[in-house]
Design an enzyme around this catalytic site. Structure first.
Site, PDB file in Angstrom:
ATOM      1  CB  ALA A 185      -9.015   1.909   3.015  1.00  0.00           C
ATOM      2  N   GLY A 234      -6.934   2.745  -2.063  1.00  0.00           N
ATOM      3  CA  GLY A 234      -6.728   4.135  -1.653  1.00  0.00           C
ATOM      4  C   GLY A 234      -5.304   4.613  -1.909  1.00  0.00           C
ATOM      5  CD  GLU A 291      -9.547   5.232  -4.508  1.00  0.00           C
ATOM      6  OE1 GLU A 291      -9.288   4.719  -3.397  1.00  0.00           O
ATOM      7  OE2 GLU A 291     -10.703   5.352  -4.943  1.00  0.00           O
ATOM      8  CD  GLU A 297     -10.475   0.026  -4.212  1.00  0.00           C
ATOM      9  OE1 GLU A 297     -10.178  -0.515  -5.295  1.00  0.00           O
ATOM     10  OE2 GLU A 297     -10.000   1.124  -3.857  1.00  0.00           O
TER      11      GLU A 297
HETATM   12  N1  CAA Z   1      -5.139  -2.763   5.383  1.00  0.00           N
HETATM   13  C1  CAA Z   1      -4.664  -3.296   6.539  1.00  0.00           C
HETATM   14  N2  CAA Z   1      -3.580  -4.076   6.607  1.00  0.00           N
HETATM   15  C2  CAA Z   1      -2.942  -4.352   5.448  1.00  0.00           C
HETATM   16  C3  CAA Z   1      -3.366  -3.839   4.205  1.00  0.00           C
HETATM   17  C4  CAA Z   1      -4.525  -2.997   4.199  1.00  0.00           C
HETATM   18  N3  CAA Z   1      -4.998  -2.412   3.068  1.00  0.00           N
HETATM   19  N4  CAA Z   1      -2.536  -4.297   3.241  1.00  0.00           N
HETATM   20  C5  CAA Z   1      -1.621  -5.056   3.857  1.00  0.00           C
HETATM   21  N5  CAA Z   1      -1.866  -5.100   5.204  1.00  0.00           N
HETATM   22  C6  CAA Z   1      -1.095  -5.808   6.222  1.00  0.00           C
HETATM   23  C7  CAA Z   1      -1.312  -7.320   6.143  1.00  0.00           C
HETATM   24  O1  CAA Z   1      -2.503  -7.683   6.810  1.00  0.00           O
HETATM   25  C8  CAA Z   1      -0.052  -7.826   6.827  1.00  0.00           C
HETATM   26  O2  CAA Z   1      -0.200  -7.681   8.214  1.00  0.00           O
HETATM   27  P1  CAA Z   1       0.168  -8.928   9.195  1.00  0.00           P
HETATM   28  O3  CAA Z   1       1.649  -9.107   9.004  1.00  0.00           O
HETATM   29  O4  CAA Z   1      -0.221  -8.431  10.543  1.00  0.00           O
HETATM   30  O5  CAA Z   1      -0.610 -10.098   8.696  1.00  0.00           O
HETATM   31  C9  CAA Z   1       1.012  -6.818   6.383  1.00  0.00           C
HETATM   32  O6  CAA Z   1       0.293  -5.660   5.965  1.00  0.00           O
HETATM   33  C10 CAA Z   1       1.823  -7.311   5.196  1.00  0.00           C
HETATM   34  O7  CAA Z   1       0.924  -7.665   4.170  1.00  0.00           O
HETATM   35  P2  CAA Z   1       0.956  -9.115   3.441  1.00  0.00           P
HETATM   36  O8  CAA Z   1       1.485 -10.150   4.370  1.00  0.00           O
HETATM   37  O9  CAA Z   1      -0.401  -9.344   2.867  1.00  0.00           O
HETATM   38  O10 CAA Z   1       2.036  -8.796   2.314  1.00  0.00           O
HETATM   39  P3  CAA Z   1       2.138  -9.467   0.877  1.00  0.00           P
HETATM   40  O11 CAA Z   1       3.407  -8.955   0.312  1.00  0.00           O
HETATM   41  O12 CAA Z   1       1.948 -10.945   0.956  1.00  0.00           O
HETATM   42  O13 CAA Z   1       0.886  -8.896   0.025  1.00  0.00           O
HETATM   43  C11 CAA Z   1      -0.565  -7.157  -0.815  1.00  0.00           C
HETATM   44  C12 CAA Z   1       0.829  -7.551  -0.266  1.00  0.00           C
HETATM   45  C13 CAA Z   1      -0.811  -7.831  -2.141  1.00  0.00           C
HETATM   46  C14 CAA Z   1      -0.558  -5.641  -0.988  1.00  0.00           C
HETATM   47  C15 CAA Z   1      -1.654  -7.590   0.188  1.00  0.00           C
HETATM   48  O14 CAA Z   1      -1.267  -7.157   1.492  1.00  0.00           O
HETATM   49  C16 CAA Z   1      -3.000  -7.020  -0.093  1.00  0.00           C
HETATM   50  O15 CAA Z   1      -3.681  -7.504  -0.963  1.00  0.00           O
HETATM   51  N6  CAA Z   1      -3.427  -5.954   0.650  1.00  0.00           N
HETATM   52  C17 CAA Z   1      -4.718  -5.356   0.523  1.00  0.00           C
HETATM   53  C18 CAA Z   1      -4.806  -4.482  -0.717  1.00  0.00           C
HETATM   54  C19 CAA Z   1      -6.209  -3.931  -0.886  1.00  0.00           C
HETATM   55  O16 CAA Z   1      -7.166  -4.651  -1.005  1.00  0.00           O
HETATM   56  N7  CAA Z   1      -6.331  -2.587  -0.910  1.00  0.00           N
HETATM   57  C20 CAA Z   1      -7.583  -1.910  -1.071  1.00  0.00           C
HETATM   58  C21 CAA Z   1      -8.173  -1.556   0.260  1.00  0.00           C
HETATM   59  S1  CAA Z   1      -9.818  -0.875   0.115  1.00  0.00           S
HETATM   60  C22 CAA Z   1      -9.597   0.771  -0.284  1.00  0.00           C
HETATM   61  O17 CAA Z   1      -8.494   1.251  -0.409  1.00  0.00           O
HETATM   62  C23 CAA Z   1     -10.859   1.555  -0.450  1.00  0.00           C
HETATM   63  C24 CAA Z   1     -10.718   2.937  -0.936  1.00  0.00           C
HETATM   64  O18 CAA Z   1     -10.998   3.207  -2.082  1.00  0.00           O
HETATM   65  C25 CAA Z   1     -10.267   4.036  -0.062  1.00  0.00           C
END
Ligand code: CAA
Length: 256
Positions: free
Chosen positions: A63, A107, A110, A130
């Site tokens: 998400a 997500g 998922e 999450e």
């Molecule tokens: N939402 C919004 N932006 C996101 C994102 C997300 N889920 N995942 C990555 N981004 C963005 C980052 O903020 C970053 O943007 P900026 O350059 O503007 O800072 C860009 O994408 C690149 O990401 P990273 O710099 O973090 O890249 P990385 O290679 O260092 O790390 C990663 C990659 C491990 C995937 C890390 O980005 C991360 O942990 N992301 C979040 C993953 C997460 O927690 N997902 C679950 C979301 S909750 C959900 O999905 C609920 C549900 O059940 C529906």
């Protein structure tokens, strides 16, 4: 559509999530476009199998945390109608292959699991992180992952947020094939083409029957399978398939 790119290669179509700058985070706009694209392809008789994919680095990182969660309240989440979009994807009748390279998290994982088959590049990483945000999976993760990998592995993944790599995901039954990083999308499309050559009505009923196995008792599932099996004996494709076998030729299935 800006967030989702659709490429038709009849009889298959590829739907590519297209927010690479945020690792294909699933914004509301992206989800709306994805649902619309899938429903249009579902209604298109020339398309027989759909591939949903991302890019080399990310299938989807979940998400959109920044646009969807920062100010969110239970009421705003309810109003987003999250469930309806996911249910509409679940109800697509054409088989959907999730072709995953890079991150499939939250997500994103998922979304792969709501598809019918998951295949992966050797670079793929799956996870439900999450819990690190103080929440839990909200689009089927606790249910579909548990039904796929069993209680104890799902528990470990959801409670720690640990990411599993492609080989481990294959070993736990989440992934059907792991393809080389250089050819993963071509390999996924080849799989979709193989499915697209099969009889569409049989493919549809087989898909439904396997889904019934996940949501019903064994007796109800066997009953569904039996009725679907009998029904297929009324199709032209059954005549074609059996005749082709008997006469040692390649069948051509028309979906009738
Ligand atoms: N939402 C919004 N932006 C996101 C994102 C997300 N889920 N995942 C990555 N981004 C963005 C980052 O903020 C970053 O943007 P900026 O350059 O503007 O800072 C860009 O994408 C690149 O990401 P990273 O710099 O973090 O890249 P990385 O290679 O260092 O790390 C990663 C990659 C491990 C995937 C890390 O980005 C991360 O942990 N992301 C979040 C993953 C997460 O927690 N997902 C679950 C979301 S909750 C959900 O999905 C609920 C549900 O059940 C529906």
């Amino acid at each position: 559509m800006a967030n989702v790119l659709v490429t038709r290669e009849d009889p298959i179509a590829v739907v590519q999530l297209n927010r690479p700058e945020v690792l294909n985070a699933l914004s509301e706009e992206l989800m709306d476009e994805l649902v619309r694209a899938l429903e249009e392809l579902d209604d298109d008789k020339a398309i027989r199998c759909i591939v949903v994919t991302g890019n080399d680095k990310a299938f989807a990182a979940g998400a959109d945390i920044k646009s969807s969660f920062v100010e969110a309240t239970p009421v705003s989440m309810l109003e987003q109608d999250l469930t309806t979009r996911w249910e509409r994807i679940r109800r697509i009748r054409k088989p959907i292959v999730a072709a995953v390279s890079g991150y499939a998290l939250g997500g994103g994982c998922e979304l792969a699991m709501v598809c019918d088959i998951i295949v992966a590049s050797e670079t793929a990483q799956f996870g439900q992180p999450e819990v690190n945000l103080g929440i839990i999976p909200g689009a089927g993760g606790t249910q579909r992952l548990t039904r796929t990998v069993g209680k104890y592995v799902a528990m470990e993944m959801v409670l720690t947020g640990r990411r599993v790599k492609a080989d481990e995901a294959k070993a736990m039954g989440l992934v059907a094939h792991v393809y080389p990083a250089a050819s993963w999308l071509d390999d996924a499309k080849a799989l979709a083409r193989t499915i697209a050559e099969k009889p569409p009505i049989a493919i549809r009923l087989a898909t439904e029957a396997i889904d019934v196995a996940l949501s019903s008792t064994l007796d109800a599932g066997l009953e569904f399978e039996r009725k679907a099996f009998y029904l297929l004996f009324a199709t032209e494709d059954k005549k074609e398939g059996v005749d082709a076998f008997v006469n040692k030729r390649k069948p051509t299935f028309r979906g009738r």
